[in-house]
Scaffold this motif. Structure first.
Motif, mmCIF file in Angstrom:
data_model
loop_
_atom_site.group_PDB
_atom_site.id
_atom_site.type_symbol
_atom_site.label_atom_id
_atom_site.label_comp_id
_atom_site.label_asym_id
_atom_site.label_seq_id
_atom_site.Cartn_x
_atom_site.Cartn_y
_atom_site.Cartn_z
ATOM 1 N N PHE A 171 0.836 -1.209 0.000
ATOM 2 C CA PHE A 171 0.000 0.000 0.000
ATOM 3 C C PHE A 171 0.866 1.252 0.000
ATOM 4 O O PHE A 171 0.588 2.217 -0.720
ATOM 5 C CB PHE A 171 -0.928 -0.002 1.212
ATOM 6 N N ARG A 172 1.927 1.242 0.811
ATOM 7 C CA ARG A 172 2.807 2.414 0.881
ATOM 8 C C ARG A 172 3.442 2.715 -0.468
ATOM 9 O O ARG A 172 3.488 3.874 -0.899
ATOM 10 C CB ARG A 172 3.902 2.180 1.925
ATOM 11 N N VAL A 173 3.914 1.681 -1.149
ATOM 12 C CA VAL A 173 4.587 1.874 -2.434
ATOM 13 C C VAL A 173 3.604 2.387 -3.488
ATOM 14 O O VAL A 173 3.895 3.355 -4.212
ATOM 15 C CB VAL A 173 5.233 0.555 -2.895
ATOM 16 N N LEU A 174 2.435 1.763 -3.580
ATOM 17 C CA LEU A 174 1.459 2.162 -4.601
ATOM 18 C C LEU A 174 0.886 3.544 -4.310
ATOM 19 O O LEU A 174 0.684 4.343 -5.234
ATOM 20 C CB LEU A 174 0.341 1.127 -4.674
ATOM 21 N N LYS A 175 0.636 3.845 -3.050
ATOM 22 C CA LYS A 175 0.127 5.174 -2.705
ATOM 23 C C LYS A 175 1.167 6.240 -3.012
ATOM 24 O O LYS A 175 0.842 7.323 -3.536
ATOM 25 C CB LYS A 175 -0.242 5.218 -1.219
#
Length: 506
Positions: A171-175
């Motif tokens: 989630f952190r990477v995609l966000k």
């Protein structure tokens, strides 16, 4: 009246995003809830981290590299990573050959970051990921990403748990990418790419690897309208005429548009199609040589499945052909067979670019200008590095394991010291390299002529038996003889050591 291209009607761009994502949703949602919650501790995990044999045909298709060969490759890759700019500029063909042989699992994540240019990009943008990570992000994209987290490799131990560290990092990477490229936002096919990177490296490195893949290797693939993937579909179809005319005529006869079978292949870089051993080998070559590897894999699969009259007898119509392409036979995806066929396909980056210009002119003639102007595609690690040369300090490796300094007394005298100096001058790797990570139960064979240490150093040697010269810590290839007193002094390690049982990043 609709225009036709190569006997096929152009695909409506509005339906592609739905078409490409619907199959991903349907397939990946299987096992994402009930099966995951039913996992118990007795489920076995393979060496890639998949639980209960979720990756089909992986064990049968994987090639086991002998331990001695693996250790030799690790030493060579450590040397390349320590002098990356020199290897890429002066000896890139050797780097390509070693990528084709397969990157050692213990160094794969680090090598991918260097090949993609993510290492230099990260060092040139210190603190950027932390800044993006601290921001809340667009709720529109965050909600969509949240719904997709459990669909990415749900049988892998890293992503099996809802709310686990793997899903959180994903989630952190995609966000962060939606904040980094707000004009593109989020596309569902980016999630498998980011997940594969996270299996081999920390979140910050995975973010910069994703940036490089989206900007340099596959530009425009994840933009609204997905025009770039449609254009590459036409390129693939045109190249198929050269590689397998029989398969080309069959697809043309039944008016099967490339976007119907190659969308998931290309947008996910085959991470959702091939057995995992083959995925890793394809990615090794893809990050080294660029998108031509993805084209070659697609051409090999089409040729194997539709390139003979016997195969075509079983698929007389469009439906039967599509079912055949959705279920590629395992023998064609086996690691050794697939890599060998990829290397034999005579499709170069120049061929891809030449066909790209041809199809782009045809696109503009029949459909007008592209709505999204993507940046120029970079064909491979060397082109990426030359286009944006990193500073030497940006390529520096930072150790994760530090060893205390220790000194050993002189162990050799006379002729043995002279032979050692001659060996060092040659600066060549020996035929056999001792295992730098001995197994717990392995007993090293006694040396043919064990040197007798002086009485003064006997206690020191007994107290520190593990301080023998390590080829990975010395920075050069070990010799059959032991070095002299000055040469054997251990300095603080500048290399990271890791288990080779599974792909890990240090």
């Amino acid at each position: 009246m609709d225009n036709t291209e190569n006997g096929r009607r152009p695909v409506d761009t509005r339906s592609i995003r739905t078409l490409s994502s619907s199959r991903i949703d349907d397939e990946s949602s299987l096992g994402s809830d009930s099966e995951i919650n039913g996992f118990t501790s007795d489920k076995q995990t393979d060496k890639y981290g998949f639980i209960g044999g979720a990756q089909q045909y992986t064990e049968e298709s994987a090639q086991d590299v002998p331990t001695a060969v693996l250790r030799q490759r690790e030493v060579k890759w450590l040397d390349m990573l320590n002098h990356w700019d020199k290897w890429m500029i002066k000896r890139f063909n050797k780097v390509r050959l070693r990528c084709q042989k397969g990157i050692p699992p213990s160094l794969r994540g680090r090598a991918w970051l260097y090949l993609s240019g993510g290492k230099g990009k990260k060092e040139q943008n210190q603190g950027k990921f932390q800044e993006l990570d601290s921001q809340p992000g667009d709720p529109k994209w965050s909600d969509v990403i949240e719904k997709d987290l459990h669909r990415q490799f749900p049988f892998h131990e890293m992503f099996v748990s809802r709310g686990g560290h793997g899903q959180k990092d994903l989630f952190r990477v995609l966000k962060a990418y939606t904040l980094y490229k707000p004009e593109e936002g989020y596309c569902q096919a980016q999630a498998p790419i980011a997940a594969v990177l996270l299996m081999h490296m920390p979140a910050e490195d995975a973010f910069w690897g994703l940036v490089q893949i989206c900007e340099k290797y596959l530009p425009g693939y994840y933009s609204p309208g997905l025009e770039a993937i449609q254009l590459d579909g036409e390129i693939l179809f045109a190249l198929l005429r050269r590689v397998s005319p029989l398969a080309f005529r069959h697809l043309e006869k039944h008016k099967i548009d490339p976007i119907l079978y190659m969308t998931e292949w290309f947008m996910c870089a085959f991470s959702r199609t091939l057995p995992w051993a083959s995925v890793l080998r394809v990615w090794d070559m893809f990050l080294c040589d660029g998108v031509k590897i993805i084209f070659r894999v697609g051409l090999v699969l089409l040729k194997c499945m539709l390139g003979s009259r016997e195969k075509l007898k079983a698929c007389q119509g469009q439906y039967e052909t599509m079912e055949l392409l959705r279920a590629v036979e395992p023998r064609y995806m086996q690691e050794g067979f697939l890599v060998r066929e990829i290397l034999e396909v005579q499709i170069t980056a120049r061929d891809v670019e030449r066909e790209h210009h041809t199809q782009l002119k045809r696109w503009k003639k029949n459909r007008g200008e592209l709505n999204f102007k993507s940046p120029q595609r970079m064909h491979g690690a060397r082109i990426i590095m030359l286009a944006d040369p990193p500073r030497r300090q940006d390529l520096q490796q930072y150790p994760t394991i530090l060893l205390e300094e220790a000194e050993l007394g002189p162990l050799l005298k006379g002729k043995e010291q002279k032979s050692k100096k001659k060996t060092l001058k040659k600066s060549q790797l020996p035929e056999e390299i001792p295992n730098p990570y001995p197994l717990p139960n392995a007993t090293p064979p006694p040396p043919a002529f064990p040197p007798a240490p002086p009485p003064v150093l006997t206690k020191a040697l007994e107290a520190a038996p593990q301080t023998q010269a390590d080829p990975l810590q010395q920075g050069h290839a070990p010799s059959a003889d032991l070095p002299s007193a000055k040469e054997i002094t251990l300095q603080q390690s500048t290399h990271s050591l890791s288990s080779t049982d599974q792909d890990t990043y240090l």
